[in-house]
Enzyme design. Structure first.
Site, PDB file in Angstrom:
ATOM      1  N   PHE A   1       0.909  -0.762   0.079  1.00 61.35           N
ATOM      2  CA  PHE A   1      -0.185  -0.287   0.366  1.00 61.35           C
ATOM      3  C   PHE A   1       1.166   1.178   0.052  1.00 61.35           C
ATOM      4  O   PHE A   1       0.169   2.321  -0.481  1.00 61.35           O
ATOM      5  CB  PHE A   1      -1.237   0.061   0.795  1.00 61.35           C
ATOM      6  CG  PHE A   1      -0.470  -0.613   2.945  1.00 61.35           C
ATOM      7  CD1 PHE A   1       0.742   0.077   3.165  1.00 61.35           C
ATOM      8  CD2 PHE A   1      -0.676  -1.920   2.271  1.00 61.35           C
ATOM      9  CE1 PHE A   1       0.915  -0.379   4.800  1.00 61.35           C
ATOM     10  CE2 PHE A   1      -0.079  -2.008   3.849  1.00 61.35           C
ATOM     11  CZ  PHE A   1       1.057  -1.021   4.765  1.00 61.35           C
TER      12      PHE A   1
ATOM     13  N   ARG B   1       0.983   2.547  -3.554  1.00 63.91           N
ATOM     14  CA  ARG B   1       0.116   3.007  -4.058  1.00 63.91           C
ATOM     15  C   ARG B   1      -0.745   4.399  -3.286  1.00 63.91           C
ATOM     16  O   ARG B   1      -1.863   4.669  -4.571  1.00 63.91           O
ATOM     17  CB  ARG B   1      -0.713   1.405  -3.900  1.00 63.91           C
ATOM     18  CG  ARG B   1      -0.615   0.129  -4.894  1.00 63.91           C
ATOM     19  CD  ARG B   1      -0.119   1.030  -6.240  1.00 63.91           C
ATOM     20  NE  ARG B   1       0.791   0.210  -6.129  1.00 63.91           N
ATOM     21  CZ  ARG B   1       1.166   0.702  -7.886  1.00 63.91           C
ATOM     22  NH1 ARG B   1       0.097   0.579  -8.728  1.00 63.91           N
ATOM     23  NH2 ARG B   1       2.459   1.756  -8.013  1.00 63.91           N
ATOM     24  N   HIS B   2      -0.598   4.667  -2.060  1.00 68.79           N
ATOM     25  CA  HIS B   2      -1.348   4.817  -1.681  1.00 68.79           C
ATOM     26  C   HIS B   2      -1.337   6.671  -0.642  1.00 68.79           C
ATOM     27  O   HIS B   2      -0.488   5.647   0.383  1.00 68.79           O
ATOM     28  CB  HIS B   2      -2.709   4.435  -0.216  1.00 68.79           C
ATOM     29  CG  HIS B   2      -3.751   5.452  -0.274  1.00 68.79           C
ATOM     30  ND1 HIS B   2      -3.572   5.852   1.303  1.00 68.79           N
ATOM     31  CD2 HIS B   2      -5.055   5.473  -0.841  1.00 68.79           C
ATOM     32  CE1 HIS B   2      -4.947   5.995   1.471  1.00 68.79           C
ATOM     33  NE2 HIS B   2      -5.794   6.367   0.064  1.00 68.79           N
ATOM     34  N   PHE B   3      -0.610   7.415  -0.965  1.00 72.16           N
ATOM     35  CA  PHE B   3      -0.766   8.393  -2.538  1.00 72.16           C
ATOM     36  C   PHE B   3       0.731   8.140  -3.338  1.00 72.16           C
ATOM     37  O   PHE B   3       2.100   8.005  -2.502  1.00 72.16           O
ATOM     38  CB  PHE B   3      -1.182   9.573  -2.012  1.00 72.16           C
ATOM     39  CG  PHE B   3      -2.331   9.789  -1.454  1.00 72.16           C
ATOM     40  CD1 PHE B   3      -3.626   8.935  -1.983  1.00 72.16           C
ATOM     41  CD2 PHE B   3      -2.758   9.698  -0.006  1.00 72.16           C
ATOM     42  CE1 PHE B   3      -4.704   9.504  -1.383  1.00 72.16           C
ATOM     43  CE2 PHE B   3      -3.652   9.945   0.792  1.00 72.16           C
ATOM     44  CZ  PHE B   3      -5.055   9.548   0.010  1.00 72.16           C
TER      45      PHE B   3
ATOM     46  N   VAL C   1       1.469   6.152   2.603  1.00 69.80           N
ATOM     47  CA  VAL C   1       0.252   6.106   3.685  1.00 69.80           C
ATOM     48  C   VAL C   1      -0.294   4.940   3.930  1.00 69.80           C
ATOM     49  O   VAL C   1      -0.854   4.742   2.517  1.00 69.80           O
ATOM     50  CB  VAL C   1       0.152   7.665   4.676  1.00 69.80           C
ATOM     51  CG1 VAL C   1      -1.182   7.488   3.532  1.00 69.80           C
ATOM     52  CG2 VAL C   1      -0.454   7.507   5.647  1.00 69.80           C
TER      53      VAL C   1
END
Length: 715
Positions: free
Chosen positions: A602, A605-607, A612
């Protein structure tokens, strides 16, 4: 009906245009394609036969094939009298049109050769003895989100001919329908097909990006030149078919698939017979896609193996194709110039998949023409591909007044038939996926409704602060288009922060199935640093660690291999402590822990530019803890087929902190409030919290999970 007739007429015009363009390309001769003299002038070559009556003419296969042919002849001439090198690289410098102006080729002192279109170099061939770089097979292959889905995975020659004539929807189905567009918005004409048939495996292959197998039947070329350009051009055609199969042309007016520039393609040629004099053995192509992406334009990269007569005759490493718009076409969205991309209702999208990808990774002004030239670091906050759950913008109302209240955004998300999060969840659609579908449009609306130019000097980040949501009806959104509505209810401006409150809903078939409210904060880094957790900065230990001794019946479990709870990216539980009859309500308790790995999926991917852990993933950890309690106490023996969330139950959450790559551990606890059995199902309700190291940062109330009752039928 009229629009369909116009499109059919346009398709016929494309066929005629292809024939005329092929006639204009001139002849390939002696390594050089010379510009023809004026018709009838002394020494002027005769025009080539009409493509439809000259199946062996290279001109009918278009620009990339012609450039490869010219380069092959020049490379052979440059190395004569030695044999032509059998391993070399081919690098495209500029995408070439299907029917270029007459080409010329020349060799350089270093043994390389270049193909030029006028003064522009378009292709360089260079001998090499270097081995290709080894490709890493990722643990979690990137699952590219196609722009259209089709059930057609095998195409015959007749269907390839139909694609070349422009009947894309007739081949691939209604998701590829572009009726109603202007003629110059439809795909550019294709060259005549080289392939006889092709089979597409969309998520197959070692890299999970696609595996194509195809057949091309060679014919007599007749000019004695090298043979390798034919199968290389056929492999490029296979990638062109795959690009249209995935719908990558739908966002680009006048779309055309061209060789990917700037990336050397390694060609290992072992020689192979062609033509009827050798039995006419077909070329059999195996094309394994290694990359699919959207930036700067949609593209595909593949490794290819080509066989003929039962033996491998060529291997290609890093062959690439890209989808481009027609020259001069504008891509920036504008209220007065709708895009060529259609929404699920058939209307033109305000912005689409490519705009969103460029806005997320590049400059936010791509999503709103009024933002051109703004250099603010504020951007509409959306995750990268793989976690992003917004595909197209349908409508945007900017709201009235300086506070932007009433701003409204309608977007769409095409949910795959078998998304990764369902496969790795161990049941139906997980709660975090529904939360992301609902919350992502809010961050997008926050930027598009005016924040971009209201605070041009503020380096804001975006965080969800709290929310509540309810599944209004049982719904499996897979294989459907989810319509997302976001409405800005209020905006509060504070020093270093803007707090927006929204209402949201998700619907399919015109009927809402998920709705709620949420609060987002656009915060400066200084204000973000003031987040001190849910306990005012105090490190409050979990309930179990506040007990002087472990309660009776406490069990410690290692659930890493229990796929019923989640696997792969959703293996969110490692060490679990279960206390039947424990917790604040005396109905049960679970404490779970997971180490933070800087390489966790993650974070990438984020952000973008702001990695985070998504708060929704922390909430999903708590849902898994409740499921673990049910499974390991015998209340249930398997996950249910439906979503985590239960219709009619309102989930509430609050976030006051974040998990970054540098943190060590994430822990979660749930207090079971109620266990109730009815109709073969056991319903559990719980409240929970998430810790980052020693700080409690998330809270979730009324976590409701329904599972098949393992005790049904027992006395």
């Amino acid at each position: 009906m009229l629009a369909h007739s116009v499109q059919q007429a346009h398709a016929a015009a494309l066929v005629a245009h292809r024939a005329i363009s092929a006639w204009q390309t001139g002849l390939v001769a002696a390594g050089t394609v010379l510009a023809p003299a004026a018709p009838g002038a002394p020494g002027a070559p005769a025009p080539p036969p009409h493509p439809d009556s000259a199946p062996d003419s290279w001109e009918r296969w278009g620009g990339p094939a012609l450039a490869l042919r010219a380069g092959a002849r020049a490379l052979a001439d440059a190395t004569a009298p030695r044999p032509c090198p059998d391993t070399f690289t081919a690098t495209w410098h500029d995408p070439v049109p299907y029917a270029p102006t007459p080409l010329r080729a020349h060799s350089a002192p270093d043994g390389s050769c270049e193909v030029l279109d006028g003064a522009r170099g378009i292709l360089t061939l260079r001998a090499t003895d270097e081995e290709p770089p080894r490709r890493h097979v990722p643990r979690f292959p990137e699952e590219f989100h196609p722009h259209a889905v089709t059930d057609v995975h095998r195409l015959t020659r007749a269907e390839l001919d139909a694609l070349a004539a422009g009947d894309v929807a007739g081949v691939f189905g209604p998701a590829h329908d572009q009726r109603g567009l202007e003629p110059d918005e439809l795909p550019a004409p294709w060259p005549a097909p080289l392939l006889e048939e092709i089979t597409v495996g969309p998520r197959a292959g070692r890299y999970g990006q696609g595996l194509l197998t195809a057949t091309a039947r060679p014919t007599t070329i007749g000019d004695g030149g090298p043979e390798w350009p034919y199968p290389v051009a056929a492999a490029l055609e296979a990638l062109r078919v795959y690009a249209f199969h995935q719908g990558l042309h739908l966002c680009l007016p006048g779309a055309r698939v061209l060789p990917l520039p700037g990336r050397p393609v390694r060609v290992e040629w072992r020689g192979g017979p062609t033509g009827p004099e050798t039995g006419g053995e077909p070329w059999r192509l195996t094309v394994e896609v290694t990359e699919l992406g959207s930036l700067p334009h949609p593209y595909a990269v593949a490794d290819c193996e080509i066989a003929s007569g039962g033996r491998v005759v060529a291997r290609l490493h890093g062959l690439g194709a890209t989808v481009r718009e027609r020259p001069g076409a504008g891509l920036m969205p504008h209220p007065d110039r709708p895009s060529c991309r259609k929404t699920s209702s058939g209307a033109r999208a305000r912005f689409h998949e490519l705009h969103i990808a460029q806005g997320v990774e590049g400059h936010p002004s791509v999503l709103d023409a009024r933002g051109e030239g703004i250099t603010t670091p504020v951007r509409p906050r959306l995750p990268r591909a793989g976690l992003r759950a917004v595909d197209r913008g349908v409508a945007l109302h900017e709201g009235d007044g300086p506070d932007r209240a009433g701003a409204r955004l309608i977007t769409e998300h095409d949910v795959p038939a078998d998304p990764w999060y369902r496969r790795e969840h161990g049941g139906g659609v997980p709660a975090f996926a529904l939360m992301e579908m609902a919350l992502q449009p809010l961050g997008l609306l926050g930027g598009l409704s005016g924040l971009l130019w209201m605070y041009p000097d503020q380096a804001f980040v975006c965080r969800n602060l709290e929310g509540r949501a309810r599944l209004t009806r049982a719904c499996d959104p897979r294989s459907s288009t989810v319509v997302q509505e976001a409405v800005l209810l209020s905006a509060t401006v504070l020093p270093g922060a803007v707090i927006d409150r929204y209402r949201f809903s998700l619907s399919t078939g015109g009927e809402v199935f998920f709705e709620g409210e949420a609060t987002h904060g656009y915060l400066t880094s200084e204000v973000l640093a003031l987040q001190k957790g849910l306990d005012g900065g105090r490190e409050t230990p979990p309930w179990l660690e506040r007990r002087p001794v472990a309660p009776a019946g406490t069990r410690r479990l290692d659930v890493r291999r229990d796929a019923r709870l989640g696997r792969g990216r959703l293996a969110l539980l490692e060490d679990v402590v279960l206390v039947p009859g424990g917790g604040e309500h005396g109905a049960g308790y679970v404490l779970c822990a997971k180490a933070v790995d800087p390489g966790d999926w993650f974070f990438g991917r984020h952000f973008p530019h702001d990695p985070v852990l998504p708060g929704s993933v922390g909430v999903q950890m708590l849902f898994q803890a409740v499921r673990a309690f049910a499974l390991y106490t015998g209340l249930a023996d398997r996950p249910g087929p439906g979503p985590d969330t239960v219709p009619g139950e309102e989930l509430r959450w609050a976030y006051q902190g974040q998990v970054l790559r540098g943190h060590r551990r994430v822990r979660g606890e749930v207090h079971i409030r109620e266990v109730r059995a009815a109709g073969g199902t056991v319903l559990l309700r719980a409240d929970g919290s998430v810790w980052r190291d020693g700080l409690r940062i998330y809270r979730a109330d009324n976590i409701a999970v329904a599972l098949p009752d393992a005790r049904r039928g027992t006395p």
